[in-house]
Design a protein around this motif. Sequence first.
Motif, PDB file in Angstrom:
ATOM      1  N   TYR A  45       9.435 -13.059  -8.848  1.00  0.00           N
ATOM      2  CA  TYR A  45      10.299 -11.890  -8.719  1.00  0.00           C
ATOM      3  C   TYR A  45      11.749 -12.276  -8.981  1.00  0.00           C
ATOM      4  N   GLN A  56      17.505  -4.370  -5.990  1.00  0.00           N
ATOM      5  CA  GLN A  56      16.181  -4.194  -6.566  1.00  0.00           C
ATOM      6  C   GLN A  56      15.447  -5.531  -6.560  1.00  0.00           C
ATOM      7  N   ALA A  83      12.296  -7.094  -8.872  1.00  0.00           N
ATOM      8  CA  ALA A  83      11.439  -6.794 -10.016  1.00  0.00           C
ATOM      9  C   ALA A  83      10.590  -8.003 -10.376  1.00  0.00           C
ATOM     10  N   VAL A 133      12.799   0.371 -13.535  1.00  0.00           N
ATOM     11  CA  VAL A 133      12.779   0.459 -12.082  1.00  0.00           C
ATOM     12  C   VAL A 133      12.389   1.877 -11.690  1.00  0.00           C
ATOM     13  N   GLY A 160      10.107  -2.667  -9.747  1.00  0.00           N
ATOM     14  CA  GLY A 160       9.967  -2.525 -11.190  1.00  0.00           C
ATOM     15  C   GLY A 160       9.579  -3.820 -11.857  1.00  0.00           C
TER      16      GLY A 160
END
Length: 451
Positions: free
Chosen positions: A93, A105, A107, A118, A226
């Motif tokens: 990630y 965030q 992702a 996202v 995302g």
Amino acid sequence: MAPTTLSPLVITLFILFSISLNSHCFKITTQLIHRDSYFSPLFNATETTADRAARIIEATLARYGHHLNEDDKPLAVDIKAPGIWGIKHNIFYVNFSIGDPPVPQLALMDTGSDLLWVDCPPCSPCSTSSGATYFYSFNSKTYSPFPCTDDCEKCTRRKGGWPWSPKHCMYRIDYMDGHSSEGIYATEQLTFRTSNNGFVTTIPKVFFGCSSKQTGPGGLEPHVNGILGLMAGAGDEDFPDGQFPLVTRLGTSFSYCVGSLSDRYYPHNHLSFGLAVDLIGGSTPLYLQDGSYFVHLSGISFGGKMLDIKKEVFTEMALRKKIEMDSGSELFLLYTEAFDAVKAKVEIMAFWELTRVSPPSPLELCYKGTVDREGRGFPVMGIHFVGGVELVVNRFGMFWQVTDDVFCLAVVRSKDVSVIGMMAQQGYNVGYDLKAMTVSFQKMDCQLLEG
């Protein structure tokens, strides 16, 4: 993780130390978070070795199961696995923030796709659950939907709902495990914090997908918002004219370095973007095909001695098949002809005195014991690439602990694709030069590249 607001001190440091995007010295280095590490929001201190092994096997089957069985019959998983919930089941990630004010965030890093997207609520369904920090684009001062033009074949008209713009350029991206994401092309600013918790860098007007819908079984795992695609997609007909994916927007190269995957407290895994990333070590040609980065092999060795594999096998791989570089897979998949040679060599070299045990499918060679103890002194495996570059794989990349007292060969037989997963790449800085179209390998301590 980047803060939701920037303090005056941070802003001052950014002004004093930030580097122009046009500078040849530009580089962003940010932490990579292994799914199972202490630094992951999914960290589970009670998870056993068998639990984790079962999940990795299940993920491998989800990603590549249709490539593994010569008879095209369903593959059984002999280890009971916990539920798998994640598009492509990736294992690393990336933290960043999006928008103004910046919204944190998390992702998935994916070398097999070219789009950053996202969640943008309201979504159907939103991919995250507990722990989500959703990006509500209408709250951001810097969000800009990409306008629909005659060049945008995916232009559509939305009636009501959100966003309110009557015309916008749409995207849809499909993944190999049956999942998909769709929504609006837009631009937005991204904020990264360096991997050693140093300076903050903000990148304006980054092209991304604002996802309003995902399909497929399940979705992303909790806390994950995302996918950050690292494929070079400039010129892709699905991109609006003049727009580029993140990796191309930030320069012509990227690199990642990961340490021991079994060390859940290793803090130095990282990802770098920009014009000044570390492209060190020997390099081999890199190709793009069918949405994947791939390379060509020239041989496999043990202890410096090449296995007796016909050259035609590797020629066949180059002409009709491919060897993928996959950041989302842990195991090493290998065509049957080469796999048989590797398996036979392992069987006769060092473990003849150990007790063989029945392997969980799709693994084929397992023994009683531990990699750390019984694997000591086992010769390293060399993966040889065209151009003379060698990726040296030690016992911790070659073998895999599946229970506390059983370890297995971490190489899987495949009928029509080979995949160099992250077990083989651990302990290396892997650099992708997207201008020269080469990939380089340098064995090193990842901590040395931070800052």
